[in-house]
Every structure is written in structure tokens, then in C-alpha cells.
Design a protein around this motif. Structure first.
Motif, short mmCIF file in Angstrom:
data_model
loop_
_atom_site.label_atom_id
_atom_site.label_comp_id
_atom_site.label_asym_id
_atom_site.label_seq_id
_atom_site.Cartn_x
_atom_site.Cartn_y
_atom_site.Cartn_z
N GLU A 71 8.09 -7.74 -27.69
CA GLU A 71 7.92 -7.76 -26.44
C GLU A 71 8.99 -7.14 -25.50
N LEU A 72 8.82 -6.16 -24.80
CA LEU A 72 9.74 -5.34 -23.79
C LEU A 72 9.89 -5.93 -22.60
N LYS A 73 11.08 -6.32 -22.07
CA LYS A 73 11.33 -6.89 -20.74
C LYS A 73 11.00 -5.94 -19.72
N GLN A 74 10.31 -6.11 -18.66
CA GLN A 74 10.07 -4.98 -17.59
C GLN A 74 11.26 -5.24 -16.56
N PRO A 75 12.06 -4.22 -16.65
CA PRO A 75 13.34 -4.08 -15.56
C PRO A 75 12.83 -4.48 -14.23
N GLU A 76 13.70 -5.21 -13.51
CA GLU A 76 13.60 -5.51 -12.04
C GLU A 76 13.95 -4.28 -11.21
N PRO A 77 13.29 -3.66 -10.17
CA PRO A 77 13.87 -2.47 -9.48
C PRO A 77 14.97 -2.99 -8.78
N ILE A 78 15.89 -1.89 -8.73
CA ILE A 78 17.32 -2.10 -8.16
C ILE A 78 17.21 -1.88 -6.67
N PRO A 79 17.21 -2.66 -5.84
CA PRO A 79 16.88 -2.80 -4.44
C PRO A 79 17.62 -1.64 -3.71
N GLU A 80 18.93 -1.31 -3.90
CA GLU A 80 19.32 -0.05 -3.47
C GLU A 80 18.69 1.31 -3.84
N LEU A 81 18.33 1.44 -4.90
CA LEU A 81 17.52 2.58 -5.36
C LEU A 81 16.16 2.48 -4.90
N MET A 82 15.43 1.48 -4.64
CA MET A 82 14.18 1.36 -4.01
C MET A 82 14.32 1.65 -2.46
N ARG A 83 15.27 1.34 -1.92
CA ARG A 83 15.46 1.75 -0.44
C ARG A 83 15.85 3.20 -0.27
N LEU A 84 16.56 3.99 -1.10
CA LEU A 84 16.99 5.41 -1.27
C LEU A 84 15.47 5.98 -1.34
N TRP A 85 14.72 5.52 -2.28
CA TRP A 85 13.42 6.17 -2.36
C TRP A 85 12.56 6.24 -1.37
N SER A 86 12.41 4.93 -0.87
CA SER A 86 11.34 4.92 0.15
C SER A 86 11.66 4.67 1.79
N SER A 87 12.90 4.85 2.12
CA SER A 87 13.30 4.75 3.43
C SER A 87 13.34 6.25 3.87
N MET A 88 13.38 6.21 5.44
CA MET A 88 13.71 7.64 5.96
C MET A 88 14.94 7.85 6.72
N ASP A 89 15.98 6.98 6.39
CA ASP A 89 17.28 7.35 6.83
C ASP A 89 17.96 8.40 6.41
N ALA A 90 19.10 8.90 6.95
CA ALA A 90 19.95 10.02 6.46
C ALA A 90 20.22 9.89 5.01
#
Length: 104
Positions: A71-90
Motif C-alpha cells: 500500500e503506497l502512502k498518498q503524500p500530503e500536499p506541501i502548503p507552501e507549494l500549494m500556495r505558490l501554485w494557486s495564489s496570484m501574488d508576485a
């Protein structure tokens, strides 16, 4: 004789080999020559009943997860990477515009 290619030339081209070679080679023409007309795609089979992995027709049952024993563990998304991918800041825009650099 120069070989079989020379035998196929017209009589007016014999003796002037330089006219058969282009003076300037287009790199795109070189890259895009001999591209196949068709592709070969493997047929999909039903997903694994244990881990839901996609399977191809020729794969045996349990090949992916050893019939549910692995059984492969599903990794939890890294919050900072999620913010960089989805936010609209500079910072986020800079990250997305240069994603290949960061992946390297």
C-alpha cells in the motif's frame, strides 16, 4: 560508379553531385522528416481492484500492488507549494512563470 543511389539519378544530374546537396540545411526540416503517420497505443484494462491503478491489457492482476499486500502512502500536499501554485501574488506568479527552472 558511386553506388546504387547514383544509378537512380537522371542523366542530367550525373557529374554534378553538388546540385543534389542543399547549400543550407533547414533544422526544422531535418527534425520533422520521417515522422510516423500513425501511433501505437496500448489498450487499457479495468483498474486494479485493490489499489485502483490503471492497467494495460497485458498486465497481470496484482502486478502493481501484489494483490493489495503493498500500500503506497498518498503524500500530503506541501502548503507552501500549494500556495505558490494557486495564489496570484508576485511570488506565486514568478514561481509559475519559472517552474522549469525550479524543477531543475
Amino acid at each position: 560508379r558511386y553506388g546504387s543511389d547514383h544509378d537512380n539519378m537522371d542523366d542530367d544530374e550525373e557529374g554534378s553531385m553538388s546540385s543534389a546537396i542543399p547549400s543550407e540545411v533547414d533544422p526544422l526540416e531535418f527534425v520533422y522528416t520521417n515522422i510516423p503517420d500513425t501511433t501505437h497505443i496500448l489498450k487499457l484494462d479495468a483498474n486494479c481492484k485493490h489499489c485502483k491503478a490503471k492497467k494495460f491489457v497485458s498486465e497481470t492482476d496484482g502486478f502493481c500492488c501484489h494483490n493489495g499486500q503493498i500500500e503506497l502512502k498518498q503524500p500530503e500536499p506541501i502548503p507552501e507549494l500549494m500556495r505558490l501554485w494557486s495564489s496570484m501574488d508576485a511570488d506565486s506568479r514568478h514561481f509559475r512563470e519559472n517552474i522549469r527552472f525550479f524543477n531543475g
